[in-house]
Write an enzyme that holds these catalytic residues in place. Structure first.
Site, mmCIF file in Angstrom:
data_model
loop_
_atom_site.group_PDB
_atom_site.id
_atom_site.type_symbol
_atom_site.label_atom_id
_atom_site.label_comp_id
_atom_site.label_asym_id
_atom_site.label_seq_id
_atom_site.Cartn_x
_atom_site.Cartn_y
_atom_site.Cartn_z
ATOM 1 N N ASP A 1 -20.928 -25.739 -20.505
ATOM 2 C CA ASP A 1 -22.070 -25.792 -19.592
ATOM 3 C C ASP A 1 -23.213 -26.627 -20.170
ATOM 4 O O ASP A 1 -23.825 -27.426 -19.450
ATOM 5 C CB ASP A 1 -22.551 -24.372 -19.296
ATOM 6 N N PHE B 1 -24.492 -23.851 -14.540
ATOM 7 C CA PHE B 1 -23.409 -24.532 -13.834
ATOM 8 C C PHE B 1 -22.091 -23.784 -13.959
ATOM 9 O O PHE B 1 -21.219 -23.909 -13.099
ATOM 10 C CB PHE B 1 -23.285 -25.980 -14.293
ATOM 11 N N ASP B 2 -21.906 -23.009 -15.028
ATOM 12 C CA ASP B 2 -20.761 -22.099 -15.079
ATOM 13 C C ASP B 2 -20.846 -21.102 -13.928
ATOM 14 O O ASP B 2 -19.850 -20.819 -13.257
ATOM 15 C CB ASP B 2 -20.742 -21.346 -16.412
ATOM 16 N N VAL B 3 -22.034 -20.545 -13.725
ATOM 17 C CA VAL B 3 -22.202 -19.555 -12.660
ATOM 18 C C VAL B 3 -21.988 -20.194 -11.290
ATOM 19 O O VAL B 3 -21.281 -19.645 -10.429
ATOM 20 C CB VAL B 3 -23.595 -18.899 -12.750
#
Length: 416
Positions: free
Chosen positions: A156, A184-186
């Site tokens: 991320d 951005f992972d989420v």
């Protein structure tokens, strides 16, 4: 959505208040770290049966500590892995690889975030799984896609840097900063969950019962998640830059100092601005040609800011928060995480739930259903907690046999 290749579950009655939207869906979760496990936790909360496949070393986040729960389990791991079962499989071991393929054959959904191409070498790529399970919805998560970016590391922080987010974060004259979470992972986890649900729906209506391959990436999710900032470039030819806490298209829409602490003031339209200056006792400036429209206020923000600050400094952030919100002007104090959770509790949002028999604290699933209820039945599993029972189930030639009820045995601290 229910296929014939995973254990059937009794159809709930219409009066069942514990109906789960994804009841009967089996998810083979070959993902780790954050994006994939967050997506599968959301699916599990909504009733899907999620089997978390781990290497003998376990998901990396098991060792991402501190902080830890009182029992020594990583809070990072705990935050994204409830309502799942854990099976340990060494995919380079022939017997374990066969068990993994059998799990894929029985699943409705397979989700993975291996380096692109890695699972194909183990006979678990989409083409392999699709041949033995045409109904599979197969979701692959990568950092930068599966073509020219296939070999780039999908972390991320790297995506925050390379997507342009960090160029927007921080003071104009200071260094770039990462966001306070792996944002951005989420977002990629959310996009993956949305794609999976859409593909399951497509499987229902396409007439053939066929699944499909979904691909998401942190980079694509980043560019989508940057919304107006990437839009400014692709549609307007403008390259956004760091503005600290200021907004490029709105003013006031940032923290402003009061007599004690900063207060977020967000007057998003002309009517809200009129109410703001009325509360502040300077209603005449709403008709000042420099400030009468949002574009005027944004252009002349350096002239307007000191006028607003002069009035806000006459009282506390709490005072102005109460007055402004009563008048319909969006505002709010800058809270700590603890204060944010406590305020959500004050609002009746009930943000904290107790998960499983061990009553492990967690944050509530953010979705409320009028005719269903998310579940918080099972605490995040210990490494390999369900290996034996799942292997027995996978070795049973009767593929309609139901998995045993998920158990929550007491586990040793070092196993979790």
């Amino acid at each position: 959505m229910t296929s014939t290749i995973h254990p059937p579950q009794p159809a709930p009655s219409a009066a069942d208040t514990h109906l789960r939207p994804l009841q009967g869906i089996l998810v083979a979760d070959f993902s780790r770290i954050l994006a994939g496990p967050y997506a599968t936790m959301l699916l599990a909360d909504m009733g899907a049966e999620v089997i978390k496949v781990e290497s003998p070393g376990g998901d990396d986040t098991r060792s991402w500590m501190p902080p830890v729960r009182p029992d020594g389990v990583s809070t990072y791991y705990s935050s994204i892995n409830r309502n799942k079962r854990s099976i340990v499989l060494n995919l380079r071991d022939p017997d374990d690889a066969a068990a993994a393929r059998e799990l894929a054959r029985r699943a409705d959904v397979l989700i993975e975030n291996f380096k692109p191409g890695s699972l194909a070498k183990l006979g678990l790529g989409y083409e392999h799984v699709q041949r033995i399970n045409p109904a599979i919805v197969y979701c692959s998560i990568s950092g930068f896609g599966t073509t020219e970016g296939a070999n780039l590391p999908g972390y991320d922080l790297i995506v925050q840097a390379m997507s342009g987010l960090m160029s927007l974060t921080g003071d104009p004259d200071g260094p770039e900063y990462r966001a306070g979470i792996s944002v951005f992972d989420v977002i990629t986890g959310l996009h993956s969950a949305i794609g999976i649900l859409a593909a399951l729906r497509h499987r229902d209506i396409c007439g053939t019962g066929a699944g499909q391959h979904i691909e998401t990436s942190l980079m694509a999710s980043a560019l989508s998640g940057l919304v107006n900032q990437t839009g400014a470039f692709v549609a307007g030819g403008t390259v956004p830059t760091r503005m600290g806490n200021a907004h490029p298209s709105l003013f006031p829409y940032e923290p402003l100092p009061t007599a004690d602490n900063d207060l977020i003031v967000a007057a998003g339209n002309d009517a809200q601005f009129r109410r703001l200056v009325q509360v502040l006792g300077i209603s005449e400036i709403a008709d000042d040609p420099r400030f009468s429209t949002n574009s005027d206020r944004t252009t002349n923000r350096e002239e307007l800011r000191p006028i607003l600050v002069e009035r806000l400094r006459t009282d506390t952030a709490r005072y102005w928060f109460t007055k402004l919100n009563a008048a319909g002007v969006p505002s709010g104090p800058i809270n700590t995480i603890a204060q944010g959770v406590e305020y959500a509790e004050e609002l009746g949002l009930e943000p904290v739930v107790e998960v499983g028999a061990a009553k492990v604290p967690g944050i509530r699933n953010p979705i409320s259903f009028s005719a269903a209820t998310p579940r918080y039945d099972f605490a995040p599993p210990a490494l390999g907690e369900h290996t034996d029972e799942i292997k027995r189930w996978l070795s049973n030639p009767d593929v309609t046999a139901q998995l045993p009820e998920n158990s929550t045995p007491t586990r040793n601290k070092e196993d979790a």
